[in-house]
Design an enzyme around this catalytic site. Structure first.
Site, PDB file in Angstrom:
ATOM      1  N   GLY A  17       4.445  23.773  81.889  1.00 24.55           N
ATOM      2  CA  GLY A  17       3.763  24.828  82.638  1.00 24.55           C
ATOM      3  C   GLY A  17       3.711  24.477  84.105  1.00 24.55           C
ATOM      4  O   GLY A  17       3.927  23.332  84.496  1.00 24.55           O
ATOM      5  N   CYS A  18       3.406  25.474  84.909  1.00 25.48           N
ATOM      6  CA  CYS A  18       3.225  25.289  86.337  1.00 25.48           C
ATOM      7  C   CYS A  18       2.151  24.238  86.563  1.00 25.48           C
ATOM      8  O   CYS A  18       1.151  24.284  85.867  1.00 25.48           O
ATOM      9  CB  CYS A  18       2.785  26.625  86.918  1.00 25.48           C
ATOM     10  N   PRO A  19       2.234  23.336  87.484  1.00 28.60           N
ATOM     11  CA  PRO A  19       3.292  23.154  88.469  1.00 28.60           C
ATOM     12  C   PRO A  19       4.278  22.058  88.074  1.00 28.60           C
ATOM     13  O   PRO A  19       4.977  21.538  88.936  1.00 28.60           O
ATOM     14  CB  PRO A  19       2.505  22.716  89.690  1.00 28.60           C
TER      15      PRO A  19
END
Ligand SMILES: Cc1cc2nc3c(=O)[nH]c(=O)nc-3n(C[C@H](O)[C@H](O)[C@H](O)COP(=O)(O)OP(=O)(O)OC[C@H]3O[C@@H](n4cnc5c(N)ncnc54)[C@H](O)[C@@H]3O)c2cc1C
Lengths: 79, 380
Positions: free
Chosen positions: A17-19
């Site tokens: 997932g981000c980041p």
């Protein structure tokens, strides 16, 4: 054309997932020589905007973003 | 006889060793299973203590207990450094004494180490609180600091405890206020990406608090070099910051063993994020900071993962199909000053929601730090 782009380094950050993907890219770019071409594979939609933003700020070159069925390949060349 | 070897007697390895002899009690008693824990030091270190050392609230001795006191007597404790792994022959190579140990199941819980020398000038110019010496030196530097520009730069990503840089900054702010010198101090916090923290809800929580306390921030700041003579830190993005006191979260790396044995490219063991099985070898697990899973490098993660790995190995030993999996559960406390804290809880599927900070949560964090020693023993 994406077929013609070959990366020196491929970073598979799919599933993170981000980041995570951007951080993976930054970590690798930091240690590479200038001119190195990276392919960042990411399934996180946020990367499609975050990565170009960072690339511009850091003065590298965004070569191309290729959309695949369930992920993106973002090609970046280190300045 | 089934041999289970765990490398690394930190948070994850210790909990795992104790859990395994508990779960496989009858097999261990019958001499059918042997659990060996190899650690390169006779001491066990609880790193979260280091956050409090710079402010004089704890000492580095508070972070240490003999590993032998924390490990069940049924665990075979080997104080030695592992210098090689042959995943085909299923042996590990030890630095001295016995030269090889064979295993049926191997678990790597070797944690993360600091590599500040990856950034030129950082060793000479920067302070940190991520290890015993650094934390003590920073305590002295803070005590002497009477004003000027304090820069807290998150250089290393990923790093241990994503909450710690946030906590340090907010604690420093309050500590200077308590000492009556906050007006003489400028504080700047830098972070490598477009916001203040990897987790968006944490960043959203930080923003108003940092603004309220007059803490300046620089995002997209990836430190490239430090010039200790000039007192300047420069970023890859072309920014420069002058500092009088630089506190950095140094770059981290996994143990050389990992790369050397082909288990992961950049020092972290490539694992399946749910089963924690190594991707490049059979019968090898990795957990804690050493494992390349998309969550935080935190003690809570090491702890939850230890439960999963213990369950899976116990099933394998009994000839059953292992079914326990790790869902990415992570819990971190975040100190918001000297006497208030909040916490985050999230997993692979859910992002955290943050509550306002409060005193009870701060006390809960301190209480957890005290009971940690029971947790490591497997009693809690
Ligand atoms: C300042 C600070 C504050 C923190 N605060 C928190 C917090 O509030 N909450 C939280 O959840 N986490 C926190 N953490 C993170 C937490 O300490 C780590 O995530 C946790 O210790 C990871 O456990 P581990 O078992 O993976 O590794 P470690 O606990 O680091 O243990 C690794 C062990 O392996 C040994 N080892 C390494 N290589 C070898 C080898 N080749 N042979 C033999 N032995 C070897 C090491 O000596 C060590 O004993 C903090 C960390 C720091 C630095």
């Amino acid at each position: 054309m994406s077929e013609q782009l070959t990366a020196d380094v491929t970073i598979d950050a799919r599933g993170a997932g981000c980041p995570g993907p951007l951080m993976d890219l930054i970590g690798k770019v930091k240690k590479a020589d200038s001119g190195t071409v990276f392919e960042l594979q990411t399934s996180d939609r946020g990367s499609v905007t975050d990565v170009p933003e960072w690339v511009e700020k850091a003065g590298h070159e965004l070569l191309e973003t290729v959309e695949h069925d369930d992920y993106w390949s973002i090609y970046v060349e280190k300045a | 006889m089934t041999r289970i070897v765990i490398v690394g007697g930190g948070t994850g390895g210790t909990v795992l060793a104790n859990r395994l002899v508990e779960d496989l009690d009858s097999e261990v008693e019958a001499g059918e299973v042997e659990v060996t824990l190899v650690n390169d030091s006779p001491d066990h270190v609880y790193k979260p203590t280091y956050l409090y050392v710079p402010f004089g609230k704890k000492t580095v001795e508070d972070a240490v207990r003999p590993l032998a006191d924390l490990v069940d007597r049924r665990v075979d404790l080997e104080i030695n450094r592992v210098v090689g792994i042959d995943t085909d022959a299923k042996t590990i190579e030890l630095q001295d004494g016995r030269d090889r140990l064979s295993y049926d199941h191997l678990v790597l819980a070797t944690g993360a180490k600091l590599v500040p020398d990856e950034v030129p000038g950082l060793v000479e110019g920067g302070h940190h609180f991520y290890g015993p010496d650094g934390a003590e030196e920073l305590r002295d530097a803070l005590a002497e600091f009477e004003g000027g520009h304090l820069v807290l730069s998150v250089v290393g990503v990923p790093h241990m405890c994503p909450a710690a840089p946030v906590e340090f900054t907010l604690m420093a702010d309050e500590w200077f206020r308590q000492r009556g010198i906050r007006d003489e101090v400028d504080i700047t916090y830098t972070y490598p990406i477009m916001r203040l923290h990897g987790l968006e809800p944490v960043s959203d929580w930080m923003e108003p608090r940092f603004a309220e306390r007059d803490i300046h921030t620089e995002t997209f700041f990836n430190a490239e070099e430090v010039d200790p003579e000039a007192g300047v830190i420069r970023s890859m993005e072309g920014e420069e910051l002058d500092y009088d006191l630089l506190v950095a979260i140094p770059p981290h790396a996994g143990d050389d063993l990992v790369t050397g044995s082909g288990l992961g490219d950049d020092g972290w063991v490539a694992v399946d994020r749910h089963t924690l099985e190594a991707e490049h070898a059979e019968d090898v697990y990795a957990m804690g900071d050493a494992a390349d899973v998309p969550t935080s490098k935190a003690g809570s993660v090491a702890h939850y993962e230890a439960d999963v790995v213990a369950d899976r190995i116990a099933s394998e030993v009994r000839g059953q199909l292992p079914t326990a999996t790790f869902d990415g559960k992570t819990v971190c406390f975040i100190e918001a000053g000297m006497d208030e804290a909040t916490f985050v809880e999230f997993d692979y599927e859910h992002t955290p929601e943050l509550r306002d900070e409060s005193r009870p949560v701060h006390w809960a964090k301190l209480a957890y730090n005290e009971t940690y020693w029971l947790t490591a023993r497997g009693l809690l």
